[in-house]
Every structure is written in C-alpha cells, then in structure tokens.
Design a protein around this motif. Structure first.
Motif, PDB file in Angstrom:
ATOM      1  N   THR A  88      -0.894  -6.761 -11.597  1.00  0.00           N
ATOM      2  CA  THR A  88      -2.286  -6.886 -11.146  1.00  0.00           C
ATOM      3  C   THR A  88      -2.564  -6.041  -9.897  1.00  0.00           C
ATOM      4  N   GLY A  89      -3.531  -5.183 -10.019  1.00  0.00           N
ATOM      5  CA  GLY A  89      -3.974  -4.381  -8.886  1.00  0.00           C
ATOM      6  C   GLY A  89      -3.288  -3.039  -8.735  1.00  0.00           C
ATOM      7  N   LEU A  90      -2.195  -2.810  -9.503  1.00  0.00           N
ATOM      8  CA  LEU A  90      -1.453  -1.554  -9.310  1.00  0.00           C
ATOM      9  C   LEU A  90      -2.259  -0.352  -9.807  1.00  0.00           C
ATOM     10  N   HIS A  91      -2.864  -0.472 -10.981  1.00  0.00           N
ATOM     11  CA  HIS A  91      -3.626   0.647 -11.519  1.00  0.00           C
ATOM     12  C   HIS A  91      -4.744   1.051 -10.565  1.00  0.00           C
ATOM     13  N   GLU A  92      -5.449   0.077 -10.048  1.00  0.00           N
ATOM     14  CA  GLU A  92      -6.560   0.370  -9.144  1.00  0.00           C
ATOM     15  C   GLU A  92      -6.072   1.051  -7.869  1.00  0.00           C
ATOM     16  N   ALA A  93      -4.947   0.550  -7.329  1.00  0.00           N
ATOM     17  CA  ALA A  93      -4.415   1.126  -6.088  1.00  0.00           C
ATOM     18  C   ALA A  93      -3.954   2.562  -6.298  1.00  0.00           C
ATOM     19  N   VAL A  94      -3.190   2.800  -7.366  1.00  0.00           N
ATOM     20  CA  VAL A  94      -2.675   4.144  -7.644  1.00  0.00           C
ATOM     21  C   VAL A  94      -3.828   5.097  -7.931  1.00  0.00           C
ATOM     22  N   PRO A 134       0.794  -1.240   0.000  1.00  0.00           N
ATOM     23  CA  PRO A 134       0.000   0.000   0.000  1.00  0.00           C
ATOM     24  C   PRO A 134       0.823   1.286   0.000  1.00  0.00           C
ATOM     25  N   THR A 135       1.892   1.350   0.796  1.00  0.00           N
ATOM     26  CA  THR A 135       2.605   2.629   0.891  1.00  0.00           C
ATOM     27  C   THR A 135       3.470   2.885  -0.334  1.00  0.00           C
ATOM     28  N   ILE A 136       4.022   1.822  -0.936  1.00  0.00           N
ATOM     29  CA  ILE A 136       4.766   2.028  -2.190  1.00  0.00           C
ATOM     30  C   ILE A 136       3.806   2.540  -3.263  1.00  0.00           C
ATOM     31  N   ALA A 137       2.608   1.960  -3.322  1.00  0.00           N
ATOM     32  CA  ALA A 137       1.611   2.432  -4.293  1.00  0.00           C
ATOM     33  C   ALA A 137       1.224   3.874  -4.010  1.00  0.00           C
ATOM     34  N   GLU A 138       1.089   4.211  -2.739  1.00  0.00           N
ATOM     35  CA  GLU A 138       0.771   5.592  -2.382  1.00  0.00           C
ATOM     36  C   GLU A 138       1.915   6.527  -2.771  1.00  0.00           C
ATOM     37  N   GLY A 139       3.152   6.053  -2.602  1.00  0.00           N
ATOM     38  CA  GLY A 139       4.301   6.853  -3.005  1.00  0.00           C
ATOM     39  C   GLY A 139       4.339   7.073  -4.505  1.00  0.00           C
ATOM     40  N   LEU A 140       3.968   6.039  -5.263  1.00  0.00           N
ATOM     41  CA  LEU A 140       3.914   6.185  -6.724  1.00  0.00           C
ATOM     42  C   LEU A 140       2.833   7.184  -7.118  1.00  0.00           C
ATOM     43  N   ALA A 141       1.683   7.094  -6.463  1.00  0.00           N
ATOM     44  CA  ALA A 141       0.617   8.068  -6.727  1.00  0.00           C
ATOM     45  C   ALA A 141       1.057   9.477  -6.344  1.00  0.00           C
ATOM     46  N   ALA A 142       1.779   9.601  -5.234  1.00  0.00           N
ATOM     47  CA  ALA A 142       2.273  10.913  -4.799  1.00  0.00           C
ATOM     48  C   ALA A 142       3.244  11.495  -5.821  1.00  0.00           C
ATOM     49  N   LEU A 143       4.089  10.629  -6.399  1.00  0.00           N
ATOM     50  CA  LEU A 143       5.025  11.103  -7.423  1.00  0.00           C
ATOM     51  C   LEU A 143       4.261  11.580  -8.654  1.00  0.00           C
ATOM     52  N   ILE A 144       3.277  10.801  -9.077  1.00  0.00           N
ATOM     53  CA  ILE A 144       2.469  11.214 -10.231  1.00  0.00           C
ATOM     54  C   ILE A 144       1.754  12.534  -9.941  1.00  0.00           C
TER      55      ILE A 144
END
Length: 501
Positions: free
Chosen positions: A483-489, A403-413
C-alpha cells in the motif's frame, strides 16, 4: 636482490637488526598450525594480520602454510616466496573520528606451497600433528560442487575437492583418531558457508566411494564453522612508490586495509582457546547464531550502499565518499540508514545505531575510492535482498512508505531507462548522460521495453511504474500490493522527469 629501480626487495635480509627480523626468526621456530587456502588481499589483510597480532602477544605461536586455490594465483605465491613470506600491511582510515595511518610487517607465513606443482607436499600437510586449522577465501564461486574423478595422485582444481582429499589423507594417516579433526573456517561471503562446504566435502566422499567411517569422522570430529567477515581490504595502494622511497626497499605484496574489522563465528566460546583472537583484543565474536549479524551487515552496510548507488549515479556522483560529503544526499542517506533501515534489524536499536555510525565512518574513509558503478552491479537482486525487507518492515511498523527507500527504488527504475549499444547496456542519468549498467539481461530487457513504451506515449508514467513494480520476473512478487508504494515511486519518477526537462 635488486629491483629495476635499484632498490632492494623486501625479505629477511632487508630487516637485519630490526624487531621485525626478530619476529621473523621466532616465527621460523613455530610449528605450522594453519593451512590457508587463498593468497589474496583479503586474507592477508584480515586473518593473517590477526594471527600476527596473536603471535606478537605470545597467544598462538603458530605459523601458516599458504596455498593458492587456482593455478592463476601462482605468480602471487611466487612473489610472496621471493620475499620470504613477509609483506607490509597499511591500515588507513577513520576510527572513532580519528585519522589512522599505520604500517606493519606481517610475518606469519612459514611455507608457500603451490598445489599444482607440489601436490605431494600439499597433501603431506595432512600428516602434520601440529595442523589444527584450515581457513579459506576462494570467493563465493570457490565453494561449489564440481564432480571430480578419483585420481588422488593428481592435483584437484576445486577447493572442496582439495579439502576432501586432504582430510581423507589425514583420516588414513591417523587411523580415524577423533583428536586429529580440524577446525575449518571458510571466509567466503556465502550464507552458512561452513555448512555448505561440509555438504560438498561429504558429496565428494560419496562420489569417490570412500569408507563410511571416513564420512562419519568428517562429520563428527571436524568442525566446519559458519562465519561472517567484515573488513574492506583494498589491496595494493596507488602510492606504493612513495612508501618504497621512504623504506628503501620494494614490497610487491604491499596490502592496504581499513581500521574496522569484525568476525562473527558460529561456535562455542571455548573454541577461542584454539583461536585466541578475542584475547588479543580483536573484534572477533563466538556466537550461537550468525543470523542477526548477517542481517545487520546486509541491511545497514550493503543496503545503504545499494541505496546510495542508485541515487548517487542518477545525480552524477561517482564514489561513496563523494556521496557522504554531498550537502543534500549525504545527510539524507545517513538519516535514511538510521530511521528507515535500522528499525528492521533484529538487534537492539542501540546496537544497530552504533553499527550504523561505524558504517558511515567507513564510507568516509579518505583512502578508499569506492566507485558507485561497481556497487550498482546486479542492483535488481541486491535491492530485493538488501532493501525490500527494510521497506516492508518500515511499512509494518509505521503504516507508511519509507521515503528514501522509495526514492532509491525510483532512482533505480530511472537509471534503468536503458538502451543496448555494441553489446553494452547503458542507463541514463538525470542530466541525460549515458552510463554503463550491468545486471541480469532479461531484467534489463524488461526495463528497456517499458521505457520505450513510455517514451512513445503508449504508457503514462503511472503505467510504467505499475508495470515494473508489478513484474514478478523482476521481484518474485507484485510490489504494487504494498500500500502506497506505487504512488510514492510514481511521485519521485515525476520529479525526476521534471529535472530532466
């Protein structure tokens, strides 16, 4: 010598009657065993401190000849020479939960040689029977091939070129004696740094059409060792004047570092007889393979830095220490390091967790102001190298997105919702404030275009995430395939958009 403030300048004269004076005088009786290419803060807070420690314990009994790799380093070398090669090292931070503040006069420099004005003296070191070791830190850009004409009577600008000519001089002087090969330890933050330096030295030998037996001697009787260094050396401290007032003299080469230090060197432990750092109680390990140590550092220290830089910046946090103290992001990022990053490191979980704990303590150092803006430079390439492997490893182990790596990727975007103004790229925090971002120009242009299409209504947020995650120009692969990365981000981006509104 008096300074502008009326204080004396550090030098042998300022130490009269002290233990440091005795150590300095003893140093002057030692042979020069080490040639150091690099006069900067890092080597003076790392290798030189280690040699000083070994000398104090009677384990090495050798001096260092220091030289600068580039002409721009001349001023520092001259300042060092004006202080008789002596400088103070401040060690400040946390170690095992305890606050450390120590100061030490370092007395390891026997000679200061400017190769651009004293080229013959520099090359003359090659003929010394006492010379055993070459250490360097010329930045990653220093270990690169640059074609150089064969003009041995003139200074060579490139570090590998200097080293190649120095080795050839030594080879000729000792007629290829196998026992006169050197131990060469590059400290540049470059993977397989020793192998790369050897490759370039041999390329120079080929360019210059030097005898084949010389290349054979370089290959077989000199040791170019791959190594990994780990210590934060912050350099000249802001509080220097307060130290001067207390000491009664000025030290323009004053240097500051953290307590933590680690050096992994790829080579057999027997080499520790020539460099007895471990015997002195220093955290230096001779290892068969550097890979686990490199992975540990890149994924836990550098990976956590990259994660906290993206998340911290969009929430208006400016420094590493501030993130660690934040009531929300501090605990969350520490847990992410331990639960999402540690599992992908190819060492025992116990060792990885121990290293992670030491990293977090280093982040909390009250003496270091490490800006997230500096860490976030070139975040795209850093995310690919430092965090994507951990993300994939977590998915493979647990079958879900971390979850937090995905949140970090979203934060970067989200941070890269950029505009270009007066030649500068500006990202955007959640409070709407624009902040400078520095990254690959083509990558930033892709982000600019995607966000413009979203803001104009051409794209839904899901489409924005899909376009950016699917860009092989950004990631060298399609991240939508995880799988699941797009939805999480996309979920985190939606939360961020709600925060902004």
């Amino acid at each position: 010598m008096k300074t502008d403030a009326g204080r004396s300048q550090l030098g042998r004269h300022a130490l009269e009657g002290t233990d440091a004076a005795r150590q300095y005088d003893e140093l002057k009786t030692y042979p020069v065993k080490v040639l150091q290419i690099g006069e900067g803060n890092f080597l003076r807070g790392f290798v030189d401190w280690m040699v000083d420690e070994c000398n104090r314990k009677g384990l090495f009994r050798g001096g260092i000849a220091v030289t600068q790799p580039r002409p721009s380093g001349k001023a520092k070398l001259e300042q060092l020479a004006s202080q008789d090669g002596i400088y103070t090292l401040l060690t400040r931070g946390l170690l095992g939960g305890k606050r450390i503040e120590e100061e030490r006069l370092i007395t390891v420099f026997s000679r200061m040689i400017d190769p651009y004005s004293a080229w013959a003296e520099f090359l003359g070191l090659a003929e010394s029977p006492d010379l055993e070791i070459v250490v360097s830190n010329t930045t990653e850009a220093g270990i690169r091939y640059e074609q150089v004409a064969w003009k041995p009577e003139e200074p060579i600008a490139s570090f590998p070129g200097k080293l190649a000519l120095l080795l050839y001089r030594r080879y000729e002087h000792y007629k290829g004696d196998p026992a006169k090969g050197l131990l060469i330890l590059p400290c540049e933050l470059l993977e397989r740094n020793g192998d790369e330096l050897l490759r370039i030295v041999l390329q120079h030998a080929e360019d210059w059409k030097l005898p084949a037996p010389f290349s054979s001697w370089v290959r077989n009787h000199n040791r170019f060792l791959n190594s990994l260094v780990d210590r934060i050396v912050t350099g000249f401290p802001e509080q220097a004047e307060a130290y001067y007032d207390r000491w009664g003299y000025e030290d323009r080469m004053l240097n500051a570092t953290e307590p933590y230090h680690f050096w992994a060197i790829e080579g057999e432990p027997a080499l520790g007889e020539r460099l007895p750092f471990h015997k002195a109680g220093l955290n230096v390990q001779w290892v068969d393979d550097l890979t686990p140590f490199q992975t540990r550092k890149v994924r836990l220290l550098n990976g956590t830095h990259t994660l906290m830089a993206a998340i911290g910046r969009i929430h208006g946090v400016d420094e590493v220490k501030q993130v660690t103290e934040h009531p929300v992001w501090g605990p969350k990022l520490k847990a992410a390091m331990e639960q999402e990053l540690v599992p992908s490191v190819p060492i025992s979980r116990e060792e990885a967790l121990g290293y992670a704990e030491s990293v977090w303590e280093r982040f909390r150092n009250p003496f270091i102001r490490h800006k997230l803006a500096d860490i976030s430079m070139n975040s795209m390439s850093k995310f690919k190298v430092r965090l994507l492997p951990s993300l994939k490893g977590y998915v493979q182990l647990h079958g879900v997105i971390p979850p937090t790596i995905a949140e970090g990727l979203a934060a970067l975007i989200r941070l890269y919702d950029v505009i270009r103004t007066d030649g500068e790229w500006l990202g955007q925090r959640l409070d709407g404030q624009r902040v400078p971002v520095k990254d690959d120009e083509e990558a930033l242009a892709l982000f600019e275009g995607a966000w413009a299409r979203y803001r104009s209504g051409e794209l839904e947020l899901s489409g924005l995430a899909s376009d950016l995650l699917g860009s092989e120009k950004l990631w060298d692969e399609n991240l939508n395939a995880i799988t699941g990365l797009h939805e999480a981000v996309c979920g985190y981006l939606q939360e961020m958009e709600l925060v902004e509104r």
